[in-house]
Write an enzyme that holds these catalytic residues in place. Structure first.
Site, mmCIF file in Angstrom:
data_model
loop_
_atom_site.group_PDB
_atom_site.id
_atom_site.type_symbol
_atom_site.label_atom_id
_atom_site.label_comp_id
_atom_site.label_asym_id
_atom_site.label_seq_id
_atom_site.Cartn_x
_atom_site.Cartn_y
_atom_site.Cartn_z
ATOM 1 N N ASP A 119 0.819 -1.210 0.000
ATOM 2 C CA ASP A 119 0.000 0.000 0.000
ATOM 3 C C ASP A 119 0.851 1.257 0.000
ATOM 4 O O ASP A 119 2.009 1.250 0.415
ATOM 5 C CB ASP A 119 -0.948 0.014 1.193
ATOM 6 C CG ASP A 119 -0.231 0.087 2.536
ATOM 7 O OD1 ASP A 119 0.766 -0.642 2.720
ATOM 8 O OD2 ASP A 119 -0.672 0.869 3.404
ATOM 9 N N GLU B 167 0.125 -1.385 5.613
ATOM 10 C CA GLU B 167 1.176 -0.992 6.559
ATOM 11 C C GLU B 167 1.073 0.488 6.906
ATOM 12 O O GLU B 167 1.314 0.879 8.047
ATOM 13 C CB GLU B 167 2.553 -1.308 5.955
ATOM 14 C CG GLU B 167 3.727 -1.120 6.917
ATOM 15 C CD GLU B 167 4.337 0.271 6.929
ATOM 16 O OE1 GLU B 167 5.208 0.537 7.771
ATOM 17 O OE2 GLU B 167 3.937 1.119 6.087
#
Length: 412
Positions: free
Chosen positions: A81, A176
């Site tokens: 991400d 994350e």
């Protein structure tokens, strides 16, 4: 290898994988799986037969051992991400070949300038190839540079079986950037003894220490009253909240601290006259520092609330993550082997502390000790983000040397 890591990086950054802190699902955005599916296909093409994407968007794969030595299973991990701080939609990477030095004006928004005065690391990049965005999005080197490096190293190891190594696990996580990267990782399935995240910055900096982190919420209930008849009666919850924030020490904020200094940081204030909520984060490298900061915040709250006798508050602290050094110090071979690998690529290792957290923080306390390795990226979470191709190549070489060191130092 240089062309390969660049080709992979350019392929990955154009895929929008921004995570969403408001979402309750994992992954928080389904589009993170778009990159996951591509990575699985590439891993399968390399011959890693167990490569797969799980329901939470995590990617797992294994490079089998090719040695008779008893080498601990190690894992290399990066996150798919990109940060919610700035848009990652329609990324247009720009390549500056043979960087001549000087400031870099980004073509999509000429007000965005990567200035050498603010990014002195550019002085070490003369003659290298620099990748930036056009200035309208972030780049996504955090952490697609790490992904490209792991993938390139995996391809190199598969293509060169004469390089002896133990079993190597590959893990790519989701979310994350919103603090959930390790939430749905299946460590039993992963089967690694130690791990390394590829999620750092400057080449040579190896990181075995992060902040310890908590969240603080303060919910205030005031006294609502018609403003025309409020004298001596109204206690405006929003004003109480603003008063509390105004009292926070200015020398204990992110904008006034550096190095090993912790901070108190208000991240949101919501509400109105009747009720309001303040959300803060506290950061310190030692748990005692967190406790002191939270005691200081509550002392401020109590002092402010004393002036509003009809109002009340609720104070809550939530655990976020802890300094991974507490775990890593019990396994010195992890950092020793990494330092040796860095030296072998001709760079002097510098042990560095992260003023933030990584998946490695959570994974370490879940039972998978996990320091952090540089990717070569800089100015993360912003349109000024940039990465050097040659530095990405050094990260690839570091991974290759690291698996060799682990094999060489294992019992035969």
């Amino acid at each position: 290898m240089t062309a390969s890591v660049l080709d992979r990086f350019l392929r990955y950054v154009v895929i929008d994988t921004q995570s969403d802190p408001a979402s309750k699902s994992q992954p928080s955005t389904e589009k993170q799986k778009d990159l996951g599916r591509i990575l699985v296909a590439e891993l399968l093409e390399l011959g890693l037969q167990d490569a797969h994407l799980d329901e939470h968007g995590n990617v797992y794969a294994t490079i089998p051992s090719n040695t008779d030595r008893d080498v601990p299973v190690i894992c290399f991990c990066s996150h798919m991400d990109t940060a919610p701080d700035f848009t990652g939609t329609d990324v247009k990477p720009q390549i500056i070949r043979n960087y001549p030095g000087g400031d870099i004006t980004l073509p999509g928004d000429v007000s965005q300038v990567i200035r050498v005065s603010s990014h002195p690391q550019l002085n070490n990049q003369i003659g290298n190839d620099i990748v930036t965005t056009d200035g309208t999005t972030l780049l996504g080197a955090d952490d697609k540079a790490g992904i490209a490096e792991i993938m390139t190293a995996a391809a190199f190891l598969v293509a060169n079986p004469e390089i002896r190594h133990g079993t190597i696990k590959i893990l790519f996580t989701t979310d994350e950037e919103i603090g959930r990267g390790a939430d749905k990782v299946d460590l039993e399935k992963l089967g690694a003894r130690f791990a390394y995240t590829l999620d750092g910055s400057t080449v040579g900096e190896i990181e075995n220490e992060t902040f310890s982190a908590n969240g603080v919420s303060i919910e205030i209930t005031g006294v609502a009253m018609h403003p025309g008849y409020a004298k001596g009666k109204m206690e405006n919850a929003l004003k109480i909240a603003a008063n509390i924030i105004a009292r926070l020490p200015k020398d204990m904020a992110p904008e006034t601290t550096e190095g090993k200094q912790g901070f108190i940081h208000p991240v949101a204030m919501t509400g109105g006259m009747e009720s309001a909520k303040i959300t803060l984060i506290t950061r310190d490298f030692v748990d005692e520092g967190l406790a002191e900061k939270e005691a200081l915040i509550e002392a401020i709250v109590k002092d402010v609330m004393a002036g509003y006798p009809g109002s009340s508050y609720r104070f809550a602290v939530t655990h976020q993550y802890r300094n991974m050094k507490q775990v890593l110090d019990r396994h010195p071979e992890i950092m020793d082997n990494l330092a040796e690998a860095v030296r072998r690529i001709g760079v002097e290792p510098v042990q560095h502390s992260i003023r933030g957290g990584t998946d490695g923080s959570r994974l370490s306390f879940m039972g998978l000790p996990c320091p952090n390795i540089y990717t070569g990226g800089h100015a993360y979470h912003s349109p000024l983000e940039w990465v050097s191709v040659q530095d990405m190549e050094k990260s690839v070489a570091t991974i290759v040397e690291l698996v060799k060191v682990w094999e060489e130092r294992a019992a035969s």
